[in-house]
Write a protein that holds these residues in place. Structure first.
Motif, short mmCIF file in Angstrom:
data_model
loop_
_atom_site.label_atom_id
_atom_site.label_comp_id
_atom_site.label_asym_id
_atom_site.label_seq_id
_atom_site.Cartn_x
_atom_site.Cartn_y
_atom_site.Cartn_z
N LYS A 89 14.18 6.55 -10.11
CA LYS A 89 15.31 6.41 -11.02
C LYS A 89 14.84 6.12 -12.44
CE LYS A 89 19.51 3.66 -11.83
NZ LYS A 89 20.35 2.54 -11.31
N HIS A 90 13.79 5.32 -12.57
CA HIS A 90 13.33 4.86 -13.88
C HIS A 90 12.04 5.53 -14.34
CE1 HIS A 90 16.39 1.73 -13.94
NE2 HIS A 90 16.05 1.43 -12.70
N TYR A 91 11.21 5.99 -13.41
CA TYR A 91 9.93 6.58 -13.76
C TYR A 91 9.74 7.90 -13.01
CZ TYR A 91 9.09 1.81 -15.35
OH TYR A 91 9.21 0.60 -15.98
N ARG A 92 9.21 8.88 -13.73
CA ARG A 92 8.90 10.19 -13.13
C ARG A 92 7.51 10.60 -13.58
NH1 ARG A 92 14.04 9.72 -14.48
NH2 ARG A 92 15.67 10.27 -12.98
N LEU A 93 6.66 10.91 -12.63
CA LEU A 93 5.31 11.35 -12.92
C LEU A 93 5.15 12.79 -12.44
CD1 LEU A 93 5.06 8.16 -12.88
CD2 LEU A 93 2.66 8.55 -12.29
N ALA A 94 4.78 13.67 -13.34
CA ALA A 94 4.46 15.04 -12.94
C ALA A 94 3.18 15.03 -12.11
CB ALA A 94 4.28 15.91 -14.18
N GLU A 95 3.02 16.04 -11.32
CA GLU A 95 1.85 16.12 -10.45
C GLU A 95 0.58 16.01 -11.28
OE1 GLU A 95 0.22 19.23 -7.11
OE2 GLU A 95 2.38 18.93 -7.38
N GLY A 96 -0.27 15.05 -10.94
CA GLY A 96 -1.46 14.79 -11.74
C GLY A 96 -2.61 14.33 -10.87
N PRO A 97 -3.79 14.14 -11.48
CA PRO A 97 -5.00 13.88 -10.70
C PRO A 97 -5.15 12.46 -10.18
CG PRO A 97 -5.51 13.92 -13.04
CD PRO A 97 -4.06 14.33 -12.91
N ALA A 98 -4.29 11.53 -10.61
CA ALA A 98 -4.35 10.14 -10.11
C ALA A 98 -5.73 9.53 -10.31
CB ALA A 98 -3.93 10.07 -8.64
N LEU A 99 -6.23 9.65 -11.52
CA LEU A 99 -7.54 9.12 -11.87
C LEU A 99 -7.41 8.17 -13.06
CD1 LEU A 99 -9.62 12.43 -11.64
CD2 LEU A 99 -9.56 10.57 -9.95
N PRO A 100 -8.36 7.23 -13.23
CA PRO A 100 -9.55 6.98 -12.43
C PRO A 100 -9.24 6.13 -11.20
CG PRO A 100 -9.46 5.39 -14.20
CD PRO A 100 -8.27 6.30 -14.39
N LYS A 101 -10.19 6.11 -10.28
CA LYS A 101 -10.06 5.25 -9.11
C LYS A 101 -10.72 3.90 -9.38
CE LYS A 101 -8.11 8.47 -6.74
NZ LYS A 101 -6.64 8.48 -6.80
N PRO A 102 -10.15 2.82 -8.86
CA PRO A 102 -10.84 1.53 -8.92
C PRO A 102 -12.14 1.59 -8.12
CG PRO A 102 -8.57 1.30 -8.13
CD PRO A 102 -8.88 2.75 -8.11
N GLN A 103 -13.03 0.65 -8.38
CA GLN A 103 -14.24 0.58 -7.57
C GLN A 103 -13.92 0.11 -6.16
OE1 GLN A 103 -17.83 -0.49 -9.41
NE2 GLN A 103 -18.70 -1.52 -7.64
N GLN A 104 -12.99 -0.85 -6.02
CA GLN A 104 -12.61 -1.32 -4.69
C GLN A 104 -11.72 -0.26 -4.04
OE1 GLN A 104 -11.76 -5.87 -4.69
NE2 GLN A 104 -11.26 -5.16 -6.76
N GLY A 105 -12.01 0.04 -2.80
CA GLY A 105 -11.21 1.04 -2.12
C GLY A 105 -10.40 0.42 -0.99
N PRO A 106 -9.17 0.90 -0.76
CA PRO A 106 -8.52 1.95 -1.55
C PRO A 106 -7.95 1.43 -2.87
CG PRO A 106 -7.03 1.19 0.14
CD PRO A 106 -8.33 0.46 0.37
N ARG A 107 -8.01 0.09 -3.10
CA ARG A 107 -7.42 -0.47 -4.32
C ARG A 107 -7.84 -1.92 -4.44
NH1 ARG A 107 -1.32 -1.49 -1.87
NH2 ARG A 107 -1.79 -3.55 -1.02
N PRO A 108 -7.73 -2.49 -5.64
CA PRO A 108 -7.90 -3.94 -5.76
C PRO A 108 -6.81 -4.68 -4.98
CG PRO A 108 -7.97 -2.87 -7.91
CD PRO A 108 -7.48 -1.85 -6.93
N PRO A 109 -7.09 -5.90 -4.52
CA PRO A 109 -6.04 -6.69 -3.88
C PRO A 109 -4.86 -6.87 -4.82
CG PRO A 109 -8.20 -7.71 -3.55
CD PRO A 109 -8.39 -6.60 -4.53
N VAL A 110 -3.65 -6.75 -4.26
CA VAL A 110 -2.41 -6.90 -5.01
C VAL A 110 -1.78 -8.24 -4.65
CG1 VAL A 110 -0.07 -5.98 -5.37
CG2 VAL A 110 -2.02 -4.41 -5.15
N LEU A 111 -1.43 -9.03 -5.68
CA LEU A 111 -0.76 -10.30 -5.49
C LEU A 111 0.68 -10.18 -5.97
CD1 LEU A 111 -3.89 -11.02 -6.05
CD2 LEU A 111 -3.04 -13.31 -6.51
N ILE A 112 1.60 -10.69 -5.17
CA ILE A 112 3.00 -10.82 -5.55
C ILE A 112 3.38 -12.28 -5.36
CG2 ILE A 112 5.37 -10.28 -4.82
CD1 ILE A 112 4.46 -7.42 -4.34
#
Length: 310
Positions: A155-178
């Motif tokens: 509803k608020h954000y639209r991303l056209a198809e893209g390469p999704a780069l760069p990747k973080p060093q930690q895989g698949p992602r850095p830890p996420v805190l909420i």
């Protein structure tokens, strides 16, 4: 129990002030250094010399430290577009050798938005709607396999198809805190997106209740990945009452209030209260260090509190 140091640089701190704390925290064996993400001071302070940007600061600290983890409590979703934010955090993760934790919140301090010309959604519902879409996008960009593309229609954000780069060093992602104590949406978002759920500046009883709500949300979601539970508390410890009072005075607080609402008192008092947070389920405690010039404060915790927690 792991202890992490948490700074509020918008209250008045240079990059050099933050670097000195980061190096001391690393040398003393603390687990991580986190900072707030704010552009305006709060309370009676004038905030001089002015704010420092959270992710620019962490990029610098990433190159000037070697072990300690680095992160935010919490980056505001209102400050940045999700695509560029995903790039910034991934880059800092690479600059640090994979030591970034990404604390992410909806944003709340309306005055700082007005002061720096940042749009502030009119309702909490819209802020959380945007926040949830950003969580979808940022984690989606990071977890898209290299060579694949990412597209998003919200509803608020639209991303056209893209390469999704760069990747973080930690895989698949850095830890996420909420974090936060919202009764419904926050636990649901934590169960869906977070690796760690944090309760900031709440009583032991309210922290335990918030942990229970998130545990219930995790169970209801069918999630099997573990969740780390943590708390953030203001720090004010001293060898005797005079030192405790002096430290409380320097941050504009009263000792009885800090004993009630934070981690204040003697080293033994801190060990006892941290232990009670541990009994409630906290695996990490973030120590809010409001006087960044007082590196002896860190040394006292490292020498007199940490050994009793092992």
């Amino acid at each position: 129990m792991r202890l992490r140091i948490f700074l509020e640089p918008q209250q008045g701190a240079t990059y050099e002030d933050q670097l000195a704390v980061a190096r001391a925290a690393e040398d003393l064996g603390f687990d991580a250094l986190f900072r707030s993400d704010h552009y305006l001071h709060m309370g009676d302070t004038d905030g001089l010399p002015g704010p420092t940007d959270a992710w620019i600061t962490l990029a610098g600290l990433a190159r000037e430290t070697s072990r300690i983890r680095l992160g935010t409590l919490m980056t505001a979703a209102t400050f940045r577009y999700p695509g560029p934010l995903a790039i910034s955090v991934a880059q800092v993760d690479r600059m640090s050798g994979g030591r970034v934790d990404f604390g992410f919140g909806a944003g709340w301090y309306e005055q700082e938005h007005a002061s720096y010309g940042i749009p502030f959604p009119a309702t909490a519902r819209e802020r959380f709607d945007r926040y949830e879409e950003q969580l979808d996008i940022i984690t989606g960009l990071w977890s898209t396999p290299a060579g694949d593309t990412f597209k998003y229609e919200g509803k608020h954000y639209r991303l056209a198809e893209g390469p999704a780069l760069p990747k973080p060093q930690q895989g698949p992602r850095p830890p996420v805190l909420i974090g936060g104590t919202g009764p419904k949406r926050t636990p649901r978002l934590a169960a869906k997106f977070a690796d760690e759920y944090n309760v900031p500046f709440a009583s032991l009883e309210d922290t335990a209740a918030a942990f229970d709500r998130t545990r219930a949300a995790v169970s209801a979601s069918g999630r099997t990945a573990p969740m780390v539970y943590s708390a953030a508390q203001v720090l004010c410890v001293g060898r005797d009452e005079a030192e405790i009072t002096e430290r409380a005075d320097r941050i504009g607080r009263q000792v009885p209030e800090l004993r009630e609402n934070g981690l204040a008192g003697s080293p033994d008092e801190l060990v006892d209260k941290i232990g009670r947070f541990g009994e409630a389920g906290a695996e990490r405690v973030y120590l809010q260090m409001l006087d960044m010039s007082d590196l002896d404060h860190l040394e006292l915790v490292a020498s007199r509190v940490v050994p009793q927690l092992d």
